[in-house]
Design an enzyme around this catalytic site. Structure first.
Site, short mmCIF file in Angstrom:
data_model
loop_
_atom_site.label_atom_id
_atom_site.label_comp_id
_atom_site.label_asym_id
_atom_site.label_seq_id
_atom_site.Cartn_x
_atom_site.Cartn_y
_atom_site.Cartn_z
N GLU A 10 -18.98 -19.05 11.83
CA GLU A 10 -18.29 -20.22 11.30
C GLU A 10 -18.26 -21.41 12.27
OE1 GLU A 10 -15.13 -19.16 8.63
OE2 GLU A 10 -14.12 -21.07 8.96
N GLU B 51 -12.86 -16.33 -6.61
CA GLU B 51 -13.90 -16.49 -5.58
C GLU B 51 -15.29 -16.68 -6.22
OE1 GLU B 51 -13.14 -16.93 -2.50
OE2 GLU B 51 -11.39 -15.71 -1.97
N HIS C 20 -4.58 -13.52 -3.91
CA HIS C 20 -5.42 -14.46 -3.16
C HIS C 20 -6.24 -15.36 -4.10
CE1 HIS C 20 -7.82 -16.00 0.12
NE2 HIS C 20 -8.92 -15.65 -0.51
N ARG D 229 -14.31 0.71 21.63
CA ARG D 229 -15.04 -0.56 21.74
C ARG D 229 -16.09 -0.75 20.65
NH1 ARG D 229 -15.11 0.94 27.15
NH2 ARG D 229 -13.50 -0.12 28.36
N LYS E 143 -22.74 -15.75 -1.03
CA LYS E 143 -21.93 -15.49 0.17
C LYS E 143 -22.84 -15.14 1.36
CE LYS E 143 -18.33 -13.95 2.72
NZ LYS E 143 -16.92 -13.70 2.82
N ARG F 15 -20.42 -22.20 7.20
CA ARG F 15 -19.62 -21.10 6.64
C ARG F 15 -18.28 -21.64 6.14
NH1 ARG F 15 -18.86 -14.81 8.61
NH2 ARG F 15 -17.41 -14.27 6.96
N HIS G 164 -9.33 -23.18 -0.18
CA HIS G 164 -8.51 -22.32 0.69
C HIS G 164 -7.51 -23.08 1.55
CE1 HIS G 164 -11.23 -19.26 -0.69
NE2 HIS G 164 -10.66 -18.33 0.04
N HIS H 204 -4.36 -21.22 0.84
CA HIS H 204 -3.69 -20.38 1.85
C HIS H 204 -2.23 -20.77 2.03
CE1 HIS H 204 -7.45 -18.78 4.11
NE2 HIS H 204 -6.97 -17.87 3.28
N LYS I 143 -16.20 -10.41 8.71
CA LYS I 143 -14.85 -10.77 9.18
C LYS I 143 -13.91 -9.61 8.91
CE LYS I 143 -14.51 -15.79 8.71
NZ LYS I 143 -13.80 -16.88 7.99
N ASN J 196 -14.56 -22.04 2.44
CA ASN J 196 -13.12 -22.30 2.42
C ASN J 196 -12.72 -23.30 1.34
OD1 ASN J 196 -12.74 -20.55 4.51
ND2 ASN J 196 -12.86 -22.14 6.08
P1 NAD Z 1 -6.54 -5.11 -2.29
O1 NAD Z 1 -7.42 -4.46 -1.35
O2 NAD Z 1 -5.09 -5.12 -2.02
O3 NAD Z 1 -6.78 -4.49 -3.73
C1 NAD Z 1 -6.00 -4.94 -4.82
C2 NAD Z 1 -5.32 -3.76 -5.54
O4 NAD Z 1 -6.28 -3.08 -6.34
C3 NAD Z 1 -4.73 -2.72 -4.61
O5 NAD Z 1 -3.53 -2.25 -5.19
C4 NAD Z 1 -5.77 -1.60 -4.63
O6 NAD Z 1 -5.22 -0.35 -4.35
C5 NAD Z 1 -6.26 -1.69 -6.03
N1 NAD Z 1 -7.63 -1.23 -6.27
C6 NAD Z 1 -8.71 -1.39 -5.47
N2 NAD Z 1 -9.81 -0.95 -6.09
C7 NAD Z 1 -9.43 -0.49 -7.30
C8 NAD Z 1 -10.14 0.07 -8.40
N3 NAD Z 1 -11.46 0.20 -8.41
N4 NAD Z 1 -9.42 0.45 -9.48
C9 NAD Z 1 -8.08 0.27 -9.52
N5 NAD Z 1 -7.36 -0.26 -8.52
C10 NAD Z 1 -8.04 -0.66 -7.42
O7 NAD Z 1 -6.92 -6.67 -2.50
P2 NAD Z 1 -8.32 -7.43 -2.64
O8 NAD Z 1 -8.04 -8.54 -3.57
O9 NAD Z 1 -9.46 -6.55 -2.88
O10 NAD Z 1 -8.49 -8.02 -1.17
C11 NAD Z 1 -7.55 -8.90 -0.61
C12 NAD Z 1 -7.65 -8.84 0.88
O11 NAD Z 1 -8.96 -9.23 1.27
C13 NAD Z 1 -6.69 -9.77 1.58
O12 NAD Z 1 -6.06 -9.08 2.62
C14 NAD Z 1 -7.59 -10.85 2.16
O13 NAD Z 1 -7.10 -11.40 3.35
C15 NAD Z 1 -8.87 -10.12 2.37
N6 NAD Z 1 -10.05 -10.98 2.36
C16 NAD Z 1 -10.92 -10.84 3.39
C17 NAD Z 1 -12.06 -11.60 3.43
C18 NAD Z 1 -13.06 -11.40 4.53
O14 NAD Z 1 -14.00 -12.15 4.64
N7 NAD Z 1 -12.89 -10.38 5.34
C19 NAD Z 1 -12.33 -12.52 2.41
C20 NAD Z 1 -11.42 -12.64 1.36
C21 NAD Z 1 -10.27 -11.86 1.35
ZN ZN Z 2 -10.91 -16.24 -0.24
#
Ligand code: NAD
Ligand code: ZN
Length: 358
Positions: free
Chosen positions: A233, A181, A260, A117, A223, A237, A244, A248, A139, A241
């Site tokens: 949200e 972003e 993304h 939990r 942010k 917040r 987005h 999306h 999130k 978007n």
């Molecule tokens: P990711 O986590 O897949 O990372 C992208 C790639 O880079 C991966 O292959 C990873 O292994 C590699 N990588 C990470 N750090 C590295 C480094 N320092 N050096 C070399 N390679 C590295 O993708 P991302 O773009 O970081 O995140 C995308 C995800 O985030 C999506 O799932 C999306 O839904 C989520 N997201 C969440 C929020 C939120 O508010 N929680 C907001 C935006 C996006």
């Molecule tokens: Zn985003």
């Protein structure tokens, strides 16, 4: 110090991991069982370095590594992580550390929100996207079937620790995705930051340390300021978007083969187009925005997608929010507004604008 809901947490920006032990001590995270959750790309780069700083102050440090990529952001991976935690006798007081990009952060946060939990977790984001965006705001979640972020929870980290040097190993396409972003942050909230980004394009692409520091710090502030006021949200917040709604839909229709931030760039151009057509952005501002995305290596046009499909998909996304079409538009640079009056025709024209007909 950031106030989010009832909880406060620090966002620390450093050039290495040296300040981490002190930050953990200050947050009360010492003599705990710690599980470093990371992916198969990040583990060989940074996990050992990080563990060196953890081992002297924690009771024990274990590692859970999963295959890098969005395809791993599932309940199946969470289940394996639960098994790891149970096998290692993790209790309520113990801590998960997310070391990686948004995939690692979202998945670890969700596991932390639900295991027993709720246990504490900290974010050590290593992509530009996760440093400026996903690690902040609480999130968390995983994808389910073809639905992105379908299962999740709001769960605030106890600490966000950014080591800017981890960006050195990030490839250019991933860096550009994060810039999607960053540009969005300037556009929705802060015209002078946006101007600064425009003026430092070269320095940003060269990853000059002072410039990167300013960039990540300003974007985090934006942010943070937005989510602080509206953690769950209910209102503003939603401004985050921007880009987005259409972004999306494209992400989904392209089966997540585009990143993304790339889809967000396309969505931002489409939303800026509508803003321009409505007269709330000048023609000059619109083209400057468009060219800025190009300047950072982001796409502004798209092939192989049908306008109707994009509209249908973004509509089905919206059914989730009570059927109301919530669009974020710009009223000048640095000022975003929520608008519920965007017509299907306006959407169609904007999507046509970003579509390349083959
Ligand atoms: P990711 O986590 O897949 O990372 C992208 C790639 O880079 C991966 O292959 C990873 O292994 C590699 N990588 C990470 N750090 C590295 C480094 N320092 N050096 C070399 N390679 C590295 O993708 P991302 O773009 O970081 O995140 C995308 C995800 O985030 C999506 O799932 C999306 O839904 C989520 N997201 C969440 C929020 C939120 O508010 N929680 C907001 C935006 C996006
Ligand atoms: Zn985003």
């Amino acid at each position: 110090v950031k106030k989010d809901g009832n909880k406060c947490y620090d966002i620390i920006l450093e050039q290495d991991f040296q300040a981490l032990p002190a930050a953990l001590k200050e947050t009360g995270i010492i003599r705990k069982k710690v599980c470093v959750v990371t992916d198969s790309h990040v583990a060989p780069l940074y996990a050992d370095q990080l563990k060196e700083y953890l081992i002297p102050i924690e009771e024990s440090v274990t590692e859970f590594v999963f295959e890098a990529g969005e395809a791993s952001k599932t309940l199946a991976t969470v289940q394996k992580l639960y098994e790891h935690l149970i096998r290692n006798h993790f209790e309520r007081k113990d801590i998960l550390i997310a070391l990686g990009g948004g995939v690692v952060g979202d998945l670890t946060g969700f596991a932390a929100a639900t295991y027993l939990r709720g246990v504490g977790f900290i974010q050590i984001p290593t992509t530009l996207l996760s440093q400026v965006d996903s690690s902040i705001g609480g999130k968390t979640g995983v994808d389910f079937d073809c639905y992105k972020n379908m299962v999740g929870a709001f769960h605030m980290p106890k600490l966000v620790y950014i080591n800017l040097h981890t960006l050195d190993t990030l490839d250019d396409r991933q860096f550009a995705s994060g810039m999607g972003e960053v540009l969005k942050h300037g556009l929705i909230r802060n015209a002078s930051y946006y101007e600064w980004i425009l003026g430092n394009l070269y320095e940003i692409e060269e990853k000059e340390p002072e410039v990167l520091q300013h960039l990540v710090s300003e974007s985090c502030k934006i942010k943070r300021a937005v989510v602080e006021k509206d953690p769950t949200e209910q209102g503003d917040r939603a401004l985050l978007n921007f880009g987005h709604t259409i972004g999306h839909a494209i992400e989904k229709l392209k089966d997540f083969t585009m990143l993304h931030g790339e889809c967000v760039a396309l969505g931002c151009v489409a939303a800026a187009y509508i803003s321009w057509q409505r007269g709330s952005l000048s023609e000059e501002e619109f083209f400057e925005i468009r060219d800025m995305f190009v300047g950072f290596g982001l796409p502004i046009s798209l092939t192989g997608l049908n306008t109707e499909d994009i509209i249908d998909t973004s509509r089905s996304d919206k059914k989730m929010s009570g059927g109301q079409v919530k669009f974020i538009l710009l009223k000048g640079i640095g000022k975003a507004v929520i608008d519920k009056t965007v017509t299907e025709q306006e959407m169609k024209e904007a999507i046509d604008y970003i579509s390349v007909k083959s």
